[in-house]
Design a protein around this motif. Sequence first.
Motif, PDB file in Angstrom:
ATOM      1  N   ALA A   1      -0.475   4.287  -2.463  1.00  0.00           N
ATOM      2  CA  ALA A   1      -1.247   5.405  -1.888  1.00  0.00           C
ATOM      3  C   ALA A   1      -0.656   6.774  -2.224  1.00  0.00           C
ATOM      4  O   ALA A   1      -1.410   7.714  -2.550  1.00  0.00           O
ATOM      5  CB  ALA A   1      -1.382   5.225  -0.376  1.00  0.00           C
TER       6      ALA A   1
ATOM      7  N   PRO B   1       0.807  -1.233   0.000  1.00  0.00           N
ATOM      8  CA  PRO B   1       0.000   0.000   0.000  1.00  0.00           C
ATOM      9  C   PRO B   1       0.834   1.274   0.000  1.00  0.00           C
ATOM     10  O   PRO B   1       0.459   2.264  -0.637  1.00  0.00           O
ATOM     11  CB  PRO B   1      -0.819  -0.138   1.293  1.00  0.00           C
ATOM     12  CG  PRO B   1      -0.967  -1.612   1.484  1.00  0.00           C
ATOM     13  CD  PRO B   1       0.340  -2.195   1.024  1.00  0.00           C
ATOM     14  N   ARG B   2       1.982   1.252   0.686  1.00  0.00           N
ATOM     15  CA  ARG B   2       2.811   2.455   0.747  1.00  0.00           C
ATOM     16  C   ARG B   2       3.406   2.828  -0.613  1.00  0.00           C
ATOM     17  O   ARG B   2       3.856   3.957  -0.813  1.00  0.00           O
ATOM     18  CB  ARG B   2       3.926   2.285   1.776  1.00  0.00           C
ATOM     19  CG  ARG B   2       4.937   1.208   1.435  1.00  0.00           C
ATOM     20  CD  ARG B   2       6.059   1.149   2.466  1.00  0.00           C
ATOM     21  NE  ARG B   2       6.993   0.070   2.188  1.00  0.00           N
ATOM     22  CZ  ARG B   2       6.871  -1.164   2.645  1.00  0.00           C
ATOM     23  NH1 ARG B   2       5.828  -1.464   3.397  1.00  0.00           N
ATOM     24  NH2 ARG B   2       7.767  -2.089   2.361  1.00  0.00           N
TER      25      ARG B   2
ATOM     26  N   LEU C   1      -7.607   2.871   0.716  1.00  0.00           N
ATOM     27  CA  LEU C   1      -6.160   2.847   0.535  1.00  0.00           C
ATOM     28  C   LEU C   1      -5.528   4.160   0.986  1.00  0.00           C
ATOM     29  O   LEU C   1      -4.493   4.179   1.659  1.00  0.00           O
ATOM     30  CB  LEU C   1      -5.834   2.579  -0.930  1.00  0.00           C
ATOM     31  CG  LEU C   1      -4.350   2.500  -1.309  1.00  0.00           C
ATOM     32  CD1 LEU C   1      -3.690   1.302  -0.651  1.00  0.00           C
ATOM     33  CD2 LEU C   1      -4.194   2.417  -2.824  1.00  0.00           C
ATOM     34  N   LEU C   2      -6.179   5.270   0.648  1.00  0.00           N
ATOM     35  CA  LEU C   2      -5.642   6.576   1.025  1.00  0.00           C
ATOM     36  C   LEU C   2      -5.701   6.789   2.532  1.00  0.00           C
ATOM     37  O   LEU C   2      -4.853   7.477   3.104  1.00  0.00           O
ATOM     38  CB  LEU C   2      -6.413   7.687   0.307  1.00  0.00           C
ATOM     39  CG  LEU C   2      -6.259   7.713  -1.218  1.00  0.00           C
ATOM     40  CD1 LEU C   2      -7.022   8.880  -1.821  1.00  0.00           C
ATOM     41  CD2 LEU C   2      -4.792   7.803  -1.597  1.00  0.00           C
TER      42      LEU C   2
ATOM     43  N   GLN D   1      -4.997   4.641   4.684  1.00  0.00           N
ATOM     44  CA  GLN D   1      -3.808   4.000   5.248  1.00  0.00           C
ATOM     45  C   GLN D   1      -2.605   4.923   5.206  1.00  0.00           C
ATOM     46  O   GLN D   1      -1.651   4.744   5.961  1.00  0.00           O
ATOM     47  CB  GLN D   1      -3.497   2.715   4.480  1.00  0.00           C
ATOM     48  CG  GLN D   1      -4.571   1.651   4.583  1.00  0.00           C
ATOM     49  CD  GLN D   1      -4.181   0.378   3.859  1.00  0.00           C
ATOM     50  OE1 GLN D   1      -3.027  -0.051   3.891  1.00  0.00           O
ATOM     51  NE2 GLN D   1      -5.150  -0.246   3.187  1.00  0.00           N
ATOM     52  N   LYS D   2      -2.646   5.908   4.294  1.00  0.00           N
ATOM     53  CA  LYS D   2      -1.535   6.851   4.162  1.00  0.00           C
ATOM     54  C   LYS D   2      -1.560   7.894   5.264  1.00  0.00           C
ATOM     55  O   LYS D   2      -0.536   8.502   5.587  1.00  0.00           O
ATOM     56  CB  LYS D   2      -1.615   7.511   2.774  1.00  0.00           C
ATOM     57  CG  LYS D   2      -0.452   8.432   2.444  1.00  0.00           C
ATOM     58  CD  LYS D   2      -0.524   8.936   1.012  1.00  0.00           C
ATOM     59  CE  LYS D   2      -1.709   9.855   0.769  1.00  0.00           C
ATOM     60  NZ  LYS D   2      -1.651  10.510  -0.551  1.00  0.00           N
TER      61      LYS D   2
END
Length: 538
Positions: free
Chosen positions: A256, A252-253, A533-534, A536-537
């Motif tokens: 995102a 994810p990193r 997903l965003l 998680q950022k």
Amino acid sequence: MILVTASQMQRMDHKTINSFGIPGVVLMENAGRGAVDMFLKKFGLLSKQNLAKQNPVKQNPVKQKVGVIAGRGNNGGDGFVIGRYLMEKGIPTTIFLLSTRDKLTGDARTNMGLAQKLVEQNPNANLIEIPDAEELARQTRHLLDQDLFVDAIFGIGLNADVRGFYKEVIELLNGSEKPIFSVDIPSGLNANTGAVCGVAIRAAATATFAFAKIGHILSPGNQYTGDLEVIDIGIPDFIVRDENPRLFLMAPRDIAPLFVPRKFESHKGSFGHLLVIAGSPGKTGAAALCANAAMRSGTGLVTLGVAKGLNPILESQVIEPMTVPLAQTPEGYLSDQSLATIQALLKGKQALALGPGIGTQGPTQTLVRRLVTDTQVPIILDADGINCIAGHTELIKARKAPTVLTPHPGEMARLTQKTTQEIQADRRGIGTQFAQEYQVVLVLKGAQTLVCCPDGRTFICPTGNPGMASGGMGDVLTGLIAGFITQGFSIEKAAMAGVFIHGLCGDFLAEKTPFGFLASDMIPAIPRTIHDLLRQKE
């Protein structure tokens, strides 16, 4: 996440020891200490209180016994370090050495000697030699009396089938149904391919050192590895840079940060205009799925070009995308007579998605090849678009504008004039070579979809599930990738984002039902998946 081959890891170890000056015994100590920390957390052995609450073995916490199964190489040396730390923490530990002491050398021999000293001082510890099948038979009851196992038999250098009594040991451990913790890699797995070398440990968890190995991630290795944690053992960054790893697992990193906040004054023109050329009699759904997915990705405008006889059908399947009727053959397929109209439509467009459901009739093939040759914007070539250029791959190589190809294994076989079996046997190698030779981004679909870049880097996608094995999923993926390119992503980043989010959408739907969801169900899930997903950022 960086993924390395066995030889890359061995070279980095060698340079760290011989050029940088960290002794091998220190690297082994770091590896064993880090592995023990993971082991204790995984199996709840940090304290009697934690053990009683968390231990999956569900036995009296005071009586948990750990069997360390050690080979005679460096993997066994790591096992000796782990055994030492377990003894020091008061955990009943037996080290089963699958050899005799006199056959150990180097750092493994050093750590065996240290472990032996602790065994002599600890009534709850033991070190037992099992050099052959006869001794294994005598020790089987004692071995199976353990509650947890540490697998330190073979390391990452294994490249031949496991035979003899080593095979018996692995089968015995697997058959015990006791939790197994593997050191660096489950014994029996090929670190470069994930293939099982005859037989392999089925681990509940694996502690690997410095970097994950390819075999941990590629199927079937991922089904044997269990929970994976990478332990830092002190490899300097400059040695890693010199080795220049080229294979990565998406996370994810990585995805995102590609999505940046939109400006307050944004309008539909701010996020590009995509042209989709797709569809044929009986395959209008492919065109609609692609165009609608592109809209859901955040694209400002989408125009869908279809054979004029299909235009009334598509107008009822797409609401937001605009449609344009194009010249067709008597059978209703797109004709090369539509080339001039399409070239005019391409003015002001940021990308062209070409091929979903388009068919492979002669005039259609001519049209596709001309578009591949003449189009100056990025092309995302999918499905029948790929089939139309099979045998004419020189057209791809001659393109000046960026190109993304999204074949499934069968289409890749036609593209490379190989068999599907050959493609599946070496997905990474063939995909990477093709992307470099033709200077394209290649998205090789399937379980663990690969994104292969022109510079030799390859990214493995961890998202997605078997419930996505149904018609139309690839059309949605093409729309996502094309939509992200249209919004300004580089073709590499668009392919990565499209593949990762596509799989996440499937994983979201699979939480409700493992299969039976449709490609059309994926499309409304796209915005929510991107939103999650965003978050998680943040």
